[in-house]
Design a protein around this motif. Structure first.
Motif, mmCIF file in Angstrom:
data_model
loop_
_atom_site.group_PDB
_atom_site.id
_atom_site.type_symbol
_atom_site.label_atom_id
_atom_site.label_comp_id
_atom_site.label_asym_id
_atom_site.label_seq_id
_atom_site.Cartn_x
_atom_site.Cartn_y
_atom_site.Cartn_z
ATOM 1 N N PRO A 8 20.592 -9.153 62.262
ATOM 2 C CA PRO A 8 21.810 -9.948 62.053
ATOM 3 C C PRO A 8 22.213 -10.080 60.591
ATOM 4 O O PRO A 8 23.385 -10.281 60.285
ATOM 5 N N GLN A 9 21.266 -9.959 59.680
ATOM 6 C CA GLN A 9 21.577 -10.139 58.270
ATOM 7 C C GLN A 9 22.280 -8.928 57.673
ATOM 8 O O GLN A 9 22.920 -9.030 56.616
ATOM 9 N N PHE A 10 22.163 -7.801 58.317
ATOM 10 C CA PHE A 10 22.777 -6.583 57.792
ATOM 11 C C PHE A 10 24.002 -6.158 58.593
ATOM 12 O O PHE A 10 24.679 -5.196 58.234
ATOM 13 N N VAL A 11 24.271 -6.856 59.686
ATOM 14 C CA VAL A 11 25.459 -6.572 60.490
ATOM 15 C C VAL A 11 26.621 -7.389 59.954
ATOM 16 O O VAL A 11 26.489 -8.587 59.704
ATOM 17 N N GLU A 12 27.757 -6.754 59.741
ATOM 18 C CA GLU A 12 28.946 -7.412 59.218
ATOM 19 C C GLU A 12 30.065 -7.341 60.253
ATOM 20 O O GLU A 12 30.754 -6.326 60.351
ATOM 21 N N PRO A 13 30.247 -8.397 61.040
ATOM 22 C CA PRO A 13 31.251 -8.384 62.113
ATOM 23 C C PRO A 13 32.644 -8.001 61.640
ATOM 24 O O PRO A 13 33.411 -7.381 62.390
ATOM 25 N N ALA A 14 32.988 -8.345 60.394
ATOM 26 C CA ALA A 14 34.326 -8.045 59.887
ATOM 27 C C ALA A 14 34.547 -6.550 59.678
ATOM 28 O O ALA A 14 35.687 -6.095 59.541
ATOM 29 N N ARG A 15 33.461 -5.784 59.682
ATOM 30 C CA ARG A 15 33.579 -4.343 59.415
ATOM 31 C C ARG A 15 33.526 -3.496 60.679
ATOM 32 O O ARG A 15 33.346 -2.288 60.605
ATOM 33 N N GLY A 16 33.663 -4.129 61.839
ATOM 34 C CA GLY A 16 33.719 -3.347 63.068
ATOM 35 C C GLY A 16 32.726 -3.807 64.120
ATOM 36 O O GLY A 16 32.165 -4.895 64.035
ATOM 37 N N SER A 17 32.517 -2.957 65.102
ATOM 38 C CA SER A 17 31.690 -3.271 66.250
ATOM 39 C C SER A 17 30.267 -3.674 65.850
ATOM 40 O O SER A 17 29.578 -2.947 65.119
ATOM 41 N N GLN B 233 27.288 -1.059 64.718
ATOM 42 C CA GLN B 233 26.523 -1.240 63.483
ATOM 43 C C GLN B 233 25.032 -1.384 63.772
ATOM 44 O O GLN B 233 24.193 -0.840 63.050
ATOM 45 N N SER B 234 24.709 -2.113 64.834
ATOM 46 C CA SER B 234 23.301 -2.300 65.195
ATOM 47 C C SER B 234 22.645 -0.969 65.543
ATOM 48 O O SER B 234 21.497 -0.703 65.166
ATOM 49 N N LEU B 235 23.370 -0.120 66.251
ATOM 50 C CA LEU B 235 22.819 1.183 66.638
ATOM 51 C C LEU B 235 22.630 2.081 65.409
ATOM 52 O O LEU B 235 21.653 2.831 65.321
ATOM 53 N N VAL B 236 23.578 2.002 64.461
ATOM 54 C CA VAL B 236 23.438 2.787 63.227
ATOM 55 C C VAL B 236 22.206 2.326 62.448
ATOM 56 O O VAL B 236 21.399 3.136 61.979
#
Length: 210
Positions: free
Chosen positions: A136-145, A149-152
């Motif tokens: 969660p700390q590296f996922v940025e909701p404002a930058r897309g899905s 992002q989690s899968l990447v």
């Protein structure tokens, strides 16, 4: 896709995770020293499959949490920072440096090696906490899905883990002999890792919500 700065910080966290002994790496090294490199590599295939299970579960779960409970982001961010501090403590506490200590494991067939590696990874609390507390700390909701992002991030972690663990397996016998003659080096390495973990934890905890 997360920002470049965030992505590089995640890569650094993944590298540190590979360098910090845990149940997966302990099993891989023990199996390699007892039964040879091929056994270690087959076991690695099992632990890697376990990573995929964790990634899918964490990615789908995070996507649901971000949509249903946005405030959970901050809670998970602080939990992740606390987990990094715990990893720092765990890396320097007494008795945590026996990664290459001699262990005895009975020989096993390839299918059993794979299944044991898979179970070791799936039941590894260190891996589960890494995905649930740090993703969660590296996922940025404002930058897309969030799911994308989690899968990447998950794919990145798997590549780093496979490369790192493969190197440990291939060099297990040499590293075990080298460290046995240089115990002070292992102690210094643990303190350096602990310092970097604390630094990353502080940055993530103090960052404003993205």
């Amino acid at each position: 896709m997360p920002s470049l700065e965030n992505y590089l910080l995640f890569v650094a966290a993944c590298v540190l995770l590979v360098l910090t002994p845990g149940p997966n790496l302990l099993y891989l090294i023990s199996r390699t020293l007892c039964q040879g490199r091929m056994a270690g590599l087959v076991s690695l295939a099992g632990t890697t499959t376990g990573f995929v299970v964790h990634i899918l579960a964490a990615s789908l779960g995070l996507s649901a949490v971000f949509v249903a409970v946005p405030v959970a982001y901050d809670a998970l961010r602080w939990a992740g920072a606390a987990y990094l501090v715990w990893l720092a403590f765990d890396s320097v506490r007494a008795g945590s440096g026996g990664l290459f200590a001699p262990r005895t494991l009975p020989a096993a067939a390839p299918a059993k090696l794979f299944h044991m590696g898979l179970l070791t990874s799936i039941l590894n609390p260190k891996v589960a906490l890494f995905y649930l507390a740090l993703f969660p700390q590296f996922v940025e909701p404002a930058r897309g899905s969030v799911l994308g992002q989690s899968l990447v991030l998950g794919a990145t972690q798997i590549v780093i883990a496979v490369i790192g663990d493969t190197m440990f397996v291939l060099a297990a016998a040499f590293v075990a002999h080298w460290l046995a003659q240089r115990p002070a080096w292992a102690v210094a390495q643990r303190w350096v890792l602990a310092g970097v973990f604390v630094a990353i934890a502080a940055k993530l905890a103090l960052d404003e919500r993205r």
